[in-house]
Every structure is written in structure tokens, then in C-alpha cells.
Design a protein around this motif. Structure first.
Motif, PDB file in Angstrom:
ATOM      1  N   ARG A  65       0.917  -1.001  -0.146  1.00 47.71           N
ATOM      2  CA  ARG A  65       0.095  -0.014   0.015  1.00 47.71           C
ATOM      3  C   ARG A  65       0.829   1.292   0.011  1.00 47.71           C
ATOM      4  O   ARG A  65       1.849   1.299   0.753  1.00 47.71           O
ATOM      5  CB  ARG A  65      -0.694   0.129   1.461  1.00 47.71           C
ATOM      6  N   GLY A  66       0.616   2.245  -0.851  1.00 48.37           N
ATOM      7  CA  GLY A  66       1.210   3.486  -0.700  1.00 48.37           C
ATOM      8  C   GLY A  66       1.076   4.288  -2.117  1.00 48.37           C
ATOM      9  O   GLY A  66      -0.043   3.960  -2.616  1.00 48.37           O
ATOM     10  N   VAL A 106       5.534   4.230   1.038  1.00 48.68           N
ATOM     11  CA  VAL A 106       5.055   2.893   1.146  1.00 48.68           C
ATOM     12  C   VAL A 106       4.690   2.576   2.495  1.00 48.68           C
ATOM     13  O   VAL A 106       5.421   2.780   3.645  1.00 48.68           O
ATOM     14  CB  VAL A 106       6.314   1.635   1.001  1.00 48.68           C
ATOM     15  N   GLU A 107       3.330   2.302   2.816  1.00 53.71           N
ATOM     16  CA  GLU A 107       2.813   2.072   4.092  1.00 53.71           C
ATOM     17  C   GLU A 107       3.288   1.074   4.945  1.00 53.71           C
ATOM     18  O   GLU A 107       3.393   0.177   4.269  1.00 53.71           O
ATOM     19  CB  GLU A 107       1.225   2.200   3.829  1.00 53.71           C
ATOM     20  N   ALA A 166       7.674   4.032   4.900  1.00 52.00           N
ATOM     21  CA  ALA A 166       8.857   4.222   4.260  1.00 52.00           C
ATOM     22  C   ALA A 166       8.981   5.353   3.262  1.00 52.00           C
ATOM     23  O   ALA A 166       7.963   5.250   2.175  1.00 52.00           O
ATOM     24  CB  ALA A 166       9.504   3.060   3.898  1.00 52.00           C
ATOM     25  N   TRP A 167       9.659   6.417   3.306  1.00 55.40           N
ATOM     26  CA  TRP A 167       9.529   7.604   2.467  1.00 55.40           C
ATOM     27  C   TRP A 167      10.945   7.821   1.586  1.00 55.40           C
ATOM     28  O   TRP A 167      11.914   7.381   2.023  1.00 55.40           O
ATOM     29  CB  TRP A 167       9.311   8.950   2.858  1.00 55.40           C
ATOM     30  N   GLY A 194      13.455   4.136   4.725  1.00 52.77           N
ATOM     31  CA  GLY A 194      13.172   4.841   3.474  1.00 52.77           C
ATOM     32  C   GLY A 194      13.915   4.633   2.445  1.00 52.77           C
ATOM     33  O   GLY A 194      13.593   4.511   1.336  1.00 52.77           O
ATOM     34  N   GLY A 195      15.343   4.447   2.648  1.00 51.93           N
ATOM     35  CA  GLY A 195      16.317   4.400   1.680  1.00 51.93           C
ATOM     36  C   GLY A 195      16.064   2.712   1.116  1.00 51.93           C
ATOM     37  O   GLY A 195      16.127   2.656   0.057  1.00 51.93           O
ATOM     38  N   ARG A 196      15.942   1.847   2.048  1.00 51.25           N
ATOM     39  CA  ARG A 196      15.818   0.671   1.736  1.00 51.25           C
ATOM     40  C   ARG A 196      14.358   0.102   0.915  1.00 51.25           C
ATOM     41  O   ARG A 196      14.663  -0.550  -0.009  1.00 51.25           O
ATOM     42  CB  ARG A 196      15.849  -0.417   2.853  1.00 51.25           C
ATOM     43  N   VAL A 197      13.308   0.672   1.232  1.00 54.83           N
ATOM     44  CA  VAL A 197      11.951   0.285   0.654  1.00 54.83           C
ATOM     45  C   VAL A 197      11.625   1.253  -0.435  1.00 54.83           C
ATOM     46  O   VAL A 197      11.109   0.967  -1.382  1.00 54.83           O
ATOM     47  CB  VAL A 197      10.987   0.318   1.758  1.00 54.83           C
ATOM     48  N   ALA A 198      11.638   2.743  -0.252  1.00 52.50           N
ATOM     49  CA  ALA A 198      11.296   3.388  -1.177  1.00 52.50           C
ATOM     50  C   ALA A 198      12.073   3.950  -2.152  1.00 52.50           C
ATOM     51  O   ALA A 198      11.824   4.381  -3.215  1.00 52.50           O
ATOM     52  CB  ALA A 198      10.568   4.655  -0.286  1.00 52.50           C
ATOM     53  N   GLY A 199      13.403   4.036  -1.647  1.00 55.10           N
ATOM     54  CA  GLY A 199      14.719   4.363  -2.498  1.00 55.10           C
ATOM     55  C   GLY A 199      14.558   3.868  -4.013  1.00 55.10           C
ATOM     56  O   GLY A 199      14.594   4.524  -5.241  1.00 55.10           O
ATOM     57  N   PRO A 200      14.482   2.468  -4.154  1.00 56.78           N
ATOM     58  CA  PRO A 200      14.638   1.533  -5.250  1.00 56.78           C
ATOM     59  C   PRO A 200      13.601   1.932  -6.329  1.00 56.78           C
ATOM     60  O   PRO A 200      13.576   2.063  -7.307  1.00 56.78           O
ATOM     61  CB  PRO A 200      14.628   0.183  -4.804  1.00 56.78           C
ATOM     62  N   ILE A 201      12.404   2.239  -5.733  1.00 56.26           N
ATOM     63  CA  ILE A 201      11.116   2.641  -6.499  1.00 56.26           C
ATOM     64  C   ILE A 201      11.415   3.754  -7.030  1.00 56.26           C
ATOM     65  O   ILE A 201      11.165   4.201  -8.394  1.00 56.26           O
ATOM     66  CB  ILE A 201       9.763   2.658  -5.535  1.00 56.26           C
TER      67      ILE A 201
END
Length: 489
Positions: free
Chosen positions: A158-159, A459-460, A440-441, A471-478
């Protein structure tokens, strides 16, 4: 005998006057609002009887009206030709005989239905030729590759994600997950449409929310440190290489609580660190103290300059992001790092990054590239780029850009690195519920030396990483994938 008759006559006259007045009010004063009400099925049914204009992405039909052999004459359909209906659903909205209209189907209804004043002469021409008047074609600013990268990057999490052209404000991507299939709501089978709406409306995951611009807003976490840093730089007392207080633990005034850095790390030597290093490693104690030193008025004013507290249309309505007024010192410390009652949309945080990328000039986001006559392809409207505000000076923008490059090169945002391209970014890991996983932002722009795209991703609940999320690990690659999609066109 005359008096009772006179009373009856007066009462009758008053009742007639009230009836006449109420019907007149409905016909002349409330007619427009009733006609535009998305739940007015008479309007929806009447508009289905004529060809509705298409919504286009990269010249392909994202939404179209096809003739059918039933009482409604035309069926609205979404997706196709490589465009996923679900990936764009919170953007297009839907056109339903049961639940009315949402999204662009609602905000651009006059143009899509052909009833706009801009299409008056086209309607006159149709009357003379006896042809059915049709709606205009809405050509979107969306980059299909970037939209696909945002949608696939978010996946089952979700996000939301937003990408902007920082120089023009054009919306290059806007994804919200989970999505939904608008075709299930646009069906002419009333029972099926009603069942689909009730199922979506009652879903815990809230697929009908456009998380990119509304819904339940998010604490932005450490991405808000960009605004705190901007306020400090604009004041002039602090420069990127200035040393500021950065203790291992910060006692929050008026409380028995202390604030520590992520993982209990140390930000600098002897409780001091430069502003640039503090942003690079996302030092909580440094920015919390800096926020208290600046004061609530300065932080609030800087947030407002970036757009916090302002509602605007692009043409979809964007919910205003919020910064708490009159926060006490401990609350202000937490607000300075994007916690407490600070709330933001991904659109707002993309605007912050875009303003920095554009030398301090923030452009108004816009989703519509042009409006064309669906038959002649003649341009009816073509929005021009508009300045939203100038929240920071060009010097402050340059300093923030350099600091954000450091975040991606050596700090918390290395997952967003792109080979051969300078990337500027900022991570955020936002706590929002006791015992819950953090949001994660990541917000960024690239190339940092000639920006083409500014991005914000949230990402919620940490997505698939859960409590281990950052934020770096989850949202960064997106964010990286979205930027690459735009740069590698």
C-alpha cells in the motif's frame, strides 16, 4: 364569512408563493450544482447517450466510449493497448450509472461530455449537421514508462508515488496502491456495478483512496528535514558547513523523554556535526534541536511557502498538507523531523523536491497536457506552466541540492544511485502508530545538475519489509526506477 375566506385566500397565496419560489430556486439557482452532482444518475444516463471524449496517455486511449446496443447507447471502458486500467484508476476515476463520477471523469466532465462553453461552436455545428455532439479528448502529461515503473515498484504494497517535471509542473506519474478496476463500476449491469462499489467501499485497504493526493495523509518523517534545513538556510545564520548541536540523545523540554538517532548512532564528534553531514545521515537530534532553535513561526512559514496548508486543483483536488500551529517545544522538536502532527501528501513532498531542483521556483502541478477536439484534433485548451511559489532562494536551492546529493552518494539514500547520473535525494522513516511498522519515504530528483524529474514515494507500514523498513531500503529503489524511466526515454 368574508374574514375566513380572506384568511383562506391569504394562506393559499402564501403556499403558492412558497411553491413557486422553491421550484424557481431549484430550476435557476440550484440546477447547476444538481446537474454536476456525481450521484445524479439522470445526468449520467443523459451523458451516456452521446459519445464521451477519450482520455489519452502518450496518444493511446486510456478511457474510451464505445457504441453498444442498450438503453445507454455508449459503454465507458478503461485500459488497453498496454495501459493498465488499475494502474490509472485513481487518476481517471470512473463513470458509473450507479455511483456517479470520480477523478478526471468528474473534474473534466464538461469537456469530456461536450457541454463546456469552450465547445459551444462545435455543438452548434452538430445541430446543423444532425450529428451527435461528442466530448473533447483530454491528453494527459503522464509518461507511460514512469507510471508503469511507479505501479510495478509499489506492487502489492500500500502506498503512492508521484513524479513531476520540476521545470513545468507536469505530472509524469501518479500511482496509488492498491488500485481497482474501474470497468467493474462502469458496467451497465446495475447489480454488478452496485456489488463492485460496495466491495471497494468496504475494503480495509481503501482502494478508492487516491493516496498520492488525498486519503489519510502521512507523517513525512525525515523528508521534512529538507524544509527544516531550508528554514535555517533562509534565515542566514546556518550554512551547509556550519556545525550545529547533534547530541547522541536529546532531552525533550517539559517531558521526561529523550530523542535518539536511528539505531542509536552518533552523528558527530563532541555532540556537534555540520548541517550537511546531519542531513546526509539523517540525524534526528540535530534537526530536532534546530527546529526548536528556529521556532514554530519560522518552520510553519517555510512549510507554507512550499504549499503546506493550501488546497489546489491539478485539475484533481489535492488535499492540503498540514503543519501544527502553536506547537510547544517538545512537539516542535518532533515536528521538525516530520513527526507529531505533521501530515503530507506524496504530491506535496514531490513539490518540495521539485522546487529545490528548479532553483527555488516551485511550479503548479498539472495533469492535463492539452484538450483537443476529438474529431478534428484541433487544440481547444493548452495549459501553460504556472508558478506556484518561490519558497527559497536560488542559493538555498543550490545548497540543498549539494546536501541531497551527499545523501545518495554517501548517506542513507545510496539505494537510489543511478550509474552515470547525479541523484539528489532524502530518505524518511516515519513512525505513526504505537508498535506499528513505519512508513517508508523517499523524495529525490535527477539529474541533479539538469533536473528532468522530481519524485516522492511512500510505502505504508514498511511494505514487505515491515518493522525492518527504512525509507532508503524500501522507497529508494522505487524512486530510482521512476527516475530512470523518465531519464532513459
Amino acid at each position: 364569512m368574508k374574514n375566513p375566506l380572506k384568511h383562506v385566500a391569504v394562506v393559499g397565496f402564501v403556499l403558492f408563493a412558497l411553491l413557486f419560489g422553491s421550484t424557481s430556486a431549484i430550476q435557476y439557482f440550484a440546477a447547476d450544482s444538481l446537474r454536476q452532482n456525481p450521484l445524479n444518475n439522470r445526468t449520467v444516463i443523459a451523458e451516456l447517450a452521446r459519445p464521451r471524449g477519450p482520455i489519452l496517455v502518450d496518444g493511446k486511449e486510456l478511457a474510451a466510449s464505445n457504441p453498444v446496443d442498450d438503453e445507454y447507447k455508449y459503454q465507458r471502458t478503461y485500459g488497453g493497448d498496454g495501459l493498465s486500467a488499475k494502474a490509472y484508476a485513481n487518476m481517471t476515476g470512473y463513470f458509473s450509472i450507479v455511483s456517479g463520477t470520480t477523478g478526471l471523469e468528474r473534474s473534466e466532465n464538461d469537456l469530456l461530455s461536450g457541454t463546456s462553453d469552450a465547445m459551444f461552436y462545435d455543438r452548434v455545428g452538430s445541430w446543423f449537421t444532425g450529428q451527435q455532439p461528442s466530448g473533447a479528448a483530454i491528453d494527459l502529461t503522464i509518461n507511460a514508462k514512469a507510471q508503469r515503473a511507479a505501479w510495478e515498484g509499489l506492487g502489492d504494497q500500500r502506498g503512492a508515488a508521484v513524479a513531476l517535471n520540476p521545470k513545468t509542473g507536469e505530472v509524469l506519474a501518479m500511482a496509488s496502491t492498491p488500485g481497482f478496476d474501474p470497468n467493474t463500476l462502469a458496467t451497465h449491469d446495475r447489480s454488478s456495478a452496485q456489488d463492485a462499489y460496495q466491495r471497494l467501499e468496504g475494503a480495509k485497504s481503501k482502494p478508492l483512496y487516491n493516496r498520492a493526493i488525498g486519503g489519510n495523509l502521512y507523517p513525512p518523517g525525515s523528508t521534512f528535514k529538507l524544509i527544516t534545513a531550508a528554514a535555517a538556510l533562509e534565515k542566514g545564520d546556518v550554512k551547509p558547513d556550519s556545525e550545529i548541536s547533534a547530541p547522541d540523545s536529546l532531552k525533550l523540554p517539559q517531558t521526561s523523554r529523550s530523542l535518539r538517532n536511528a539505531g542509536g548512532e552518533t552523528c558527530g564528534s563532541n555532540g556537534r556535526a555540520t548541517l550537511k553531514h546531519s542531513l546526509t545521515i539523517s540525524c534526528n537530534t540535530a534537526f530536532a534541536q534546530l527546529g526548536m532553535d528556529l521556532g514554530g513561526k519560522a518552520l510553519n512559514a517555510q512549510a507554507e511557502k512550499f504549499g503546506f496548508g493550501k488546497r489546489f486543483d491539478m485539475p484533481l483536488s489535492v488535499s492540503p498538507s498540514t503543519f501544527p500551529a502553536d506547537a510547544n517545544e517538545p512537539s516542535l522538536a518532533m515536528s521538525a523531523i516530520g513527526q507529531y502532527e505533521v501530515r503530507a501528501t506524496p504530491m506535496q513532498m514531490a513539490m518540495v523536491a521539485a522546487a529545490i531542483a528548479n532553483g527555488g521556483r516551485e511550479m503548479t502541478p498539472n495533469l492535463v497536457k492539452q484538450v483537443r477536439n476529438a474529431k478534428t484534433l484541433e487544440t481547444i485548451e493548452k495549459p501553460s506552466p504556472k508558478e506556484f511559489s518561490r519558497p527559497i532562494s536560488s542559493g538555498t536551492a543550490d545548497s540543498l541540492t549539494d546536501m541531497m546529493e551527499s545523501v545518495v552518494e554517501d548517506g542513507t539514500g545510496t539505494a537510489a544511485q543511478i550509474s552515470g547520473v547525479k541523484v539528489a535525494g532524502k530518505t524518511g522513516t516515519a513512525q505513526h502508530a504505537e508498535g506499528g511498522s513505519p512508513h517508508a519515504w523517499f523524495t529525490s530528483f535527477a539529474p541533479a545538475d539538469d533536473p528532468q524529474v522530481a519524485v516522492a514515494v511512500v510505502v505504508e507500514d514498511g511494505g514487505s519489509a515491515g518493522s525492518e523498513a527504512s525509507g532508503g531500503r524500501v522507497a529508494g529503489p522505487i524512486a530510482k526506477d521512476i527516475m530512470e524511466a523518465v531519464i532513459d526515454k
